[in-house]
Scaffold this motif. Structure first.
Motif, PDB file in Angstrom:
ATOM      1  N   VAL A  23      -1.672  38.401  58.025  1.00 33.87           N
ATOM      2  CA  VAL A  23      -3.038  38.395  58.535  1.00 33.87           C
ATOM      3  C   VAL A  23      -3.482  36.971  58.865  1.00 33.87           C
ATOM      4  N   VAL A  24      -3.164  36.021  57.985  1.00 36.18           N
ATOM      5  CA  VAL A  24      -3.554  34.625  58.203  1.00 36.18           C
ATOM      6  C   VAL A  24      -2.927  34.074  59.488  1.00 36.18           C
ATOM      7  N   LEU A  25      -1.640  34.317  59.693  1.00 35.14           N
ATOM      8  CA  LEU A  25      -0.954  33.755  60.860  1.00 35.14           C
ATOM      9  C   LEU A  25      -1.466  34.362  62.169  1.00 35.14           C
ATOM     10  N   VAL A  26      -1.657  35.666  62.205  1.00 36.61           N
ATOM     11  CA  VAL A  26      -2.141  36.320  63.419  1.00 36.61           C
ATOM     12  C   VAL A  26      -3.537  35.836  63.775  1.00 36.61           C
ATOM     13  N   THR A  27      -4.411  35.759  62.788  1.00 37.49           N
ATOM     14  CA  THR A  27      -5.794  35.381  63.070  1.00 37.49           C
ATOM     15  C   THR A  27      -5.922  33.899  63.432  1.00 37.49           C
ATOM     16  N   ALA A  28      -5.126  33.026  62.820  1.00 41.47           N
ATOM     17  CA  ALA A  28      -5.196  31.601  63.144  1.00 41.47           C
ATOM     18  C   ALA A  28      -4.786  31.355  64.596  1.00 41.47           C
ATOM     19  N   ALA A  29      -3.707  31.990  65.022  1.00 42.35           N
ATOM     20  CA  ALA A  29      -3.261  31.832  66.414  1.00 42.35           C
ATOM     21  C   ALA A  29      -4.291  32.398  67.382  1.00 42.35           C
ATOM     22  N   GLY A  30      -4.858  33.540  67.040  1.00 42.46           N
ATOM     23  CA  GLY A  30      -5.866  34.142  67.909  1.00 42.46           C
ATOM     24  C   GLY A  30      -7.128  33.311  68.011  1.00 42.46           C
ATOM     25  N   ALA A  31      -7.556  32.712  66.895  1.00 37.94           N
ATOM     26  CA  ALA A  31      -8.756  31.863  66.923  1.00 37.94           C
ATOM     27  C   ALA A  31      -8.527  30.629  67.788  1.00 37.94           C
ATOM     28  N   ALA A  32      -7.294  30.094  67.790  1.00 36.99           N
ATOM     29  CA  ALA A  32      -6.986  28.953  68.659  1.00 36.99           C
ATOM     30  C   ALA A  32      -7.180  29.322  70.125  1.00 36.99           C
ATOM     31  N   VAL A  33      -6.743  30.506  70.509  1.00 33.78           N
ATOM     32  CA  VAL A  33      -6.954  30.988  71.882  1.00 33.78           C
ATOM     33  C   VAL A  33      -8.452  31.096  72.174  1.00 33.78           C
ATOM     34  N   GLY A  34      -9.226  31.564  71.174  1.00 36.42           N
ATOM     35  CA  GLY A  34     -10.669  31.677  71.348  1.00 36.42           C
ATOM     36  C   GLY A  34     -11.326  30.337  71.634  1.00 36.42           C
ATOM     37  N   HIS A  35     -10.867  29.280  70.972  1.00 37.82           N
ATOM     38  CA  HIS A  35     -11.423  27.944  71.233  1.00 37.82           C
ATOM     39  C   HIS A  35     -11.102  27.477  72.658  1.00 37.82           C
ATOM     40  N   VAL A  36      -9.911  27.771  73.129  1.00 35.95           N
ATOM     41  CA  VAL A  36      -9.540  27.398  74.495  1.00 35.95           C
ATOM     42  C   VAL A  36     -10.437  28.116  75.506  1.00 35.95           C
ATOM     43  N   LEU A  37     -10.707  29.393  75.269  1.00 37.57           N
ATOM     44  CA  LEU A  37     -11.588  30.144  76.164  1.00 37.57           C
ATOM     45  C   LEU A  37     -13.013  29.618  76.111  1.00 37.57           C
ATOM     46  N   THR A  38     -13.472  29.191  74.913  1.00 37.80           N
ATOM     47  CA  THR A  38     -14.803  28.591  74.806  1.00 37.80           C
ATOM     48  C   THR A  38     -14.896  27.326  75.646  1.00 37.80           C
ATOM     49  N   ALA A  39     -13.862  26.491  75.563  1.00 40.47           N
ATOM     50  CA  ALA A  39     -13.834  25.267  76.367  1.00 40.47           C
ATOM     51  C   ALA A  39     -13.910  25.598  77.857  1.00 40.47           C
ATOM     52  N   GLY A  40     -13.168  26.603  78.280  1.00 39.21           N
ATOM     53  CA  GLY A  40     -13.195  27.002  79.679  1.00 39.21           C
ATOM     54  C   GLY A  40     -14.562  27.510  80.109  1.00 39.21           C
ATOM     55  N   ALA A  41     -15.226  28.258  79.221  1.00 41.31           N
ATOM     56  CA  ALA A  41     -16.555  28.784  79.539  1.00 41.31           C
ATOM     57  C   ALA A  41     -17.568  27.663  79.740  1.00 41.31           C
ATOM     58  N   LEU A  42     -17.500  26.618  78.906  1.00 40.50           N
ATOM     59  CA  LEU A  42     -18.410  25.487  79.061  1.00 40.50           C
ATOM     60  C   LEU A  42     -18.124  24.727  80.347  1.00 40.50           C
ATOM     61  N   ALA A  43     -16.851  24.575  80.677  1.00 40.39           N
ATOM     62  CA  ALA A  43     -16.502  23.872  81.907  1.00 40.39           C
ATOM     63  C   ALA A  43     -16.994  24.624  83.143  1.00 40.39           C
ATOM     64  N   MET A  44     -16.952  25.961  83.079  1.00 40.91           N
ATOM     65  CA  MET A  44     -17.378  26.781  84.214  1.00 40.91           C
ATOM     66  C   MET A  44     -18.858  27.136  84.167  1.00 40.91           C
ATOM     67  N   GLN A  45     -19.546  26.740  83.075  1.00 46.14           N
ATOM     68  CA  GLN A  45     -20.954  27.097  82.853  1.00 46.14           C
ATOM     69  C   GLN A  45     -21.147  28.611  82.894  1.00 46.14           C
ATOM     70  N   SER A  46     -20.223  29.325  82.253  1.00 46.41           N
ATOM     71  CA  SER A  46     -20.266  30.793  82.233  1.00 46.41           C
ATOM     72  C   SER A  46     -20.807  31.253  80.876  1.00 46.41           C
ATOM     73  N   TYR A  47     -22.045  31.680  80.861  1.00 47.89           N
ATOM     74  CA  TYR A  47     -22.650  32.134  79.606  1.00 47.89           C
ATOM     75  C   TYR A  47     -21.976  33.410  79.092  1.00 47.89           C
ATOM     76  N   PRO A  48     -21.677  34.422  79.924  1.00 45.83           N
ATOM     77  CA  PRO A  48     -20.992  35.620  79.407  1.00 45.83           C
ATOM     78  C   PRO A  48     -19.630  35.303  78.800  1.00 45.83           C
ATOM     79  N   LEU A  49     -18.828  34.447  79.455  1.00 39.36           N
ATOM     80  CA  LEU A  49     -17.527  34.102  78.904  1.00 39.36           C
ATOM     81  C   LEU A  49     -17.684  33.321  77.595  1.00 39.36           C
ATOM     82  N   PHE A  50     -18.698  32.454  77.537  1.00 40.87           N
ATOM     83  CA  PHE A  50     -18.960  31.719  76.303  1.00 40.87           C
ATOM     84  C   PHE A  50     -19.237  32.684  75.155  1.00 40.87           C
ATOM     85  N   LEU A  51     -20.075  33.702  75.394  1.00 42.87           N
ATOM     86  CA  LEU A  51     -20.383  34.683  74.348  1.00 42.87           C
ATOM     87  C   LEU A  51     -19.133  35.449  73.932  1.00 42.87           C
TER      88      LEU A  51
END
Length: 406
Positions: free
Chosen positions: A82-110
């Protein structure tokens, strides 16, 4: 596994989880309250403060679901997986957050913040590891050190934001993603592989049928949930809105908020290092005392001037660290028979639920005055302190046969 390696791994996981969760706290207030109008802070023409409150709410919503199901999932499928799966997935979530801020996309940020929260709800899994593999004073101290690592993450996240935001709005989230992947690699080496145990079933069926809220069928666990919810509403209202208070009262920017947060989390982390020691006092009495101190300090932020409020923010970390160490050790001892993953999941889920409640309340109250949500939180924490005293009195005066859990 050697105890020191287990504890070090637990603390690393706690640090990384709250670093990612706290990273946006100094970034979002200036972006929504003092930033130039853009597609992010004026999405659909809605008020920036309303968008800010929803942005605060969405990550705890994911944490709420994650904390409710990840503990029971780890009871069934093993902590390591559980720890390994969730840690890797959360890393992907941070990358998507960064992309949302760069694109100024509020829905993607949420969406990105929700997914990251869902996968960062590892605290009950780690606490279950400590509770089932350690005993006595060592277990209490280890849980306190783990809490200290969680508190340190609330320092590291905003500090990371303050240091790296000059390189770009998305950079802090890329750094957090890389740190999570490194942490996952370390955990893969440090944690022993486990065989699944318990009844057979898919991930989905276990999450649906064995989530932490099932514990609310028991009277005393339901009482613990209500009491803890009131206390954590005060805490989460404070966490979520003191940065906005600093912007409005002191005109602080991201770096200024980060510096105040350094003081708060430094006090909280140092306190947690000592909070798990043995005590002759009744746990509920100790928790009640710390809860009323927390309520007073939150109220001082709402009612005081800038300097009084800043002192209240920093000193808040002392009683809160001792409260956490007390209530978690007591719950592990008292309710561990229900499964440590589920019990610790209930405590963590309560905190996340409180985040959502106070974010919703703040979405309304901050339209009038940010101090109102802080005062509401102080009142709820004070009520929790009173309810703990009443529970302790009841157990001291009601025969054990009548006080037994149904």
């Amino acid at each position: 596994m050697k105890n020191h390696l287990l504890i070090a791994t637990a603390c690393l996981l706690g640090l990384l989880a709250t670093t990612g969760a706290s990273l946006p706290y100094p970034i979002l207030p200036p972006l929504f309250a003092a930033g130039a109008a853009d597609n992010l802070n004026h999405f659909l023409g809605l008020p920036p403060k309303l968008l800010f409150s929803v942005a605060l709410l969405i990550n705890p919503l994911g944490l709420l679901i994650g904390n409710a199901v990840l503990g029971p999932l780890s009871d069934r499928f093993g902590r390591r997986k559980v720890v390994l799966v969730t840690a890797a997935g959360a890393a992907v979530g941070h990358v998507l957050t960064a992309g949302a801020l760069a694109m100024q996309s509020y829905p993607l940020f949420l969406a990105a913040r929700f997914g990251t929260g869902l996968l960062e709800g590892q605290a009950p899994v780690v606490r279950a590891l400590l509770a089932e593999r350690l005993e006595g004073d060592l277990r209490n101290r280890a849980m306190s050190w783990f809490n200290g690592a969680l508190h340190l993450g609330w320092l590291v996240g905003p500090l990371l934001a303050g240091v790296t935001i000059g390189f770009g709005l998305s950079v802090p989230f890329y750094v957090a993603a890389g740190a999570l992947l490194l942490g996952a690699t370390f955990c893969a080496v440090a944690l022993n592989k486990e065989k699944p145990h318990g009844a057979a079933g898919s991930w989905w069926s276990v999450a649906r049928e064995r989530h932490a809220f099932n514990l609310l069928r028991h009277d005393q666990l339901r009482l613990l949930f209500i009491m803890q919810l009131a206390y954590t509403c005060g805490v989460t209202g404070f966490y979520e809105f003191y940065p906005l208070w600093l912007v409005e009262v002191g005109h602080f920017d991201t770096r200024g908020i980060s510096l105040v947060n350094v003081g708060l989390c430094g006090v909280m982390t140092l306190s947690a290092a000592f909070a798990g020691g043995p005590s002759k006092l009744d746990p509920l009495r100790r928790a009640s005392f710390h809860a009323i101190l927390v309520a007073i300090l939150i109220a001082s932020v709402a009612l005081g001037n800038l300097w009084v409020g800043m002192a209240g923010i920093v000193l808040f970390g002392l009683p809160h660290a001792f409260y956490n160490a007390t209530i978690q050790g007591w719950a592990a001892d008292r309710f561990g028979g229900h499964g440590q993953g589920a019990v610790m999941g209930l405590l963590s889920t309560t905190f996340c639920f409180a985040n959502i409640v106070m974010a919703l309340g703040g979405a309304v109250l901050t339209l009038f005055d940010t101090r109102l949500i802080l005062l509401a939180g102080a009142g709820l924490s004070a009520w929790a302190a009173y309810r703990m005293r009443a529970w302790r009195w009841q157990e001291a005066h009601v025969p054990a046969s009548n006080a037994a859990e149904s």
